[in-house]
Enzyme design. Structure first.
Site, PDB file in Angstrom:
ATOM      1  CB  SER A  87      -0.946  -0.092   0.971  1.00  0.00           C
ATOM      2  OG  SER A  87      -1.941   1.155   1.155  1.00  0.00           O
ATOM      3  CG  ASN A 118       3.628   3.176 -14.262  1.00  0.00           C
ATOM      4  OD1 ASN A 118       3.316   4.209 -13.556  1.00  0.00           O
ATOM      5  ND2 ASN A 118       3.175   2.430 -14.829  1.00  0.00           N
ATOM      6  CG  ASN A 146      -0.994   2.778 -12.800  1.00  0.00           C
ATOM      7  OD1 ASN A 146      -2.110   2.079 -12.729  1.00  0.00           O
ATOM      8  ND2 ASN A 146      -0.481   3.086 -11.190  1.00  0.00           N
ATOM      9  CB  CYS A 149      -4.314   6.352 -10.858  1.00  0.00           C
ATOM     10  SG  CYS A 149      -2.760   6.191 -11.010  1.00  0.00           S
ATOM     11  CB  THR A 212      -1.454  -5.229  -7.108  1.00  0.00           C
ATOM     12  OG1 THR A 212      -2.124  -3.912  -7.159  1.00  0.00           O
ATOM     13  CG2 THR A 212      -0.048  -5.200  -7.139  1.00  0.00           C
ATOM     14  N   GLY A 236       2.913 -10.911  -6.757  1.00  0.00           N
ATOM     15  CA  GLY A 236       4.014 -12.053  -6.342  1.00  0.00           C
ATOM     16  C   GLY A 236       3.316 -13.494  -7.125  1.00  0.00           C
ATOM     17  N   GLY A 284       8.077  -8.261 -11.422  1.00  0.00           N
ATOM     18  CA  GLY A 284       7.945  -7.217 -10.484  1.00  0.00           C
ATOM     19  C   GLY A 284       8.279  -7.632  -9.262  1.00  0.00           C
TER      20      GLY A 284
END
Length: 322
Positions: A87, A118, A146, A149, A212, A236, A284
């Site tokens: 976060s 980015n 991105n 947002c 994510t 991940g 990532g």
């Protein structure tokens, strides 16, 4: 529609031949398919003692906004099973500091690296402002937008949660630049293929996915959420199966290239995404697990292409049987 294998060739005996690892992302040709995912690699300085930045397909910078963003308060990173919750809140010093700092460093220390910026924002004009400033910088080869947002004009919902907003922001960014435009999609939607198609129709050169997944964690000792904002982003290896499914789904619906990401750590992971339709991949969270992950993946892709009897990496894009 599944992207065709770019310049695919018949299988040959290539045991004595070099493998062409280059792939195309719009008008941009990458030397190999392996990139880094924004927000996990800084702008390369922190990893430069492990990785030759010029050997990567591309360095994708941490998100940059028109003005400095302080990021989120409280806990920012938490390890979880097979992954990581974050976060961070897209903390960054703003586009001017980015140009004076990160871009100057990259131009000096990795002048031949392919750099993709980015771009983040809370309103469409903020995105455009960042692009217009970066248009002055020759170091930048392309933009990754991105759209996860929060859009303050729409009550804080992410730009990328519906097709109309995604199309509007793509159109505005497209008017601001002739450089390749990559739209980075959020997976937290019901119709990711429809949103990707809207971006394609609005002039995007490529799609990158996934960002994510929304998730949370609870501190049982205090009986409170671990994160001040309650939710965080999960990344991940845990999210790889979801990311792979979304990449395959979107690949059936668009004609422009895809950049696949989400849980990639090994060359086998990367190859799965390419077989599913991704022209390139981005690593990532894997960079935190193994700072050499990108280099290992490049070598592994080359070995796989050779073993499969092809002479170029483009030949395996979308080559999923059945």
């Amino acid at each position: 529609m599944m992207p065709s294998a770019q310049g695919s060739s018949s299988k040959i005996d290539n045991s004595d031949h070099a493998i062409d690892l280059s792939v195309d992302i719009g008008s941009l040709t990458l030397k190999n398919p392996v990139m880094v995912a924004s927000g996990t690699f800084g702008s390369g300085k922190e990893f430069s003692s492990f990785v030759d930045l010029e050997a990567l397909g591309a360095v994708v910078t941490k998100g940059v906004s028109a003005v400095p963003w302080t990021g989120n308060k409280g806990v920012r990173v938490l390890e979880t099973a097979s992954g990581m919750l974050n976060s961070i809140g897209l903390q960054n010093p703003g586009v001017e500091a980015f140009c004076r700092g990160d871009l100057v460093w990259l131009a000096s220390h990795a002048p031949h690296a392919t750099v993709i910026a980015n771009v983040s924002g809370h309103t469409i004009p903020e995105y455009v402002e960042v692009i217009e400033r970066l248009e002055e910088e020759p170091t930048i080869a392309a933009y990754e937008i991105n759209i996860s947002c929060p859009n303050v004009d729409k009550g804080g919902l992410a730009f990328g949660v519906n097709a109309d907003q995604s199309q509007a922001i793509t159109e505005a960014c497209r008017k601001a630049t002739k450089r390749p435009l990559i739209m980075k999609l959020t997976p937290n939607v019901t119709d990711i293929a429809g949103i990707a198609t809207a971006c394609e129709d609005a002039g995007a050169d490529a799609i990158s996915l996934i960002n994510t997944l929304l998730a949370t964690a609870i501190d049982t000792r205090t009986r409170t959420f671990a994160f001040e904002r309650k939710v965080a982003g999960l990344s991940g290896p845990a999210i790889k199966p979801v990311a792979l499914r979304m990449v395959y789904s979107v690949a059936q619906s668009i004609k422009i290239p895809l950049i696949g990401m989400g849980g990639i750590l090994t060359a086998t992971d990367a190859i799965e995404f390419m077989l599913a339709g991704a022209s390139a991949v981005a690593i990532g969270t894997g960079n935190f697990i193994d700072p050499y992950a990108t280099i290992h993946c490049i070598a592994g892709i080359e070995e796989y292409v050779r073993e499969q009897g092809f002479d170029r990496a483009r030949a395996i894009i979308g080559k999923l049987e059945g």
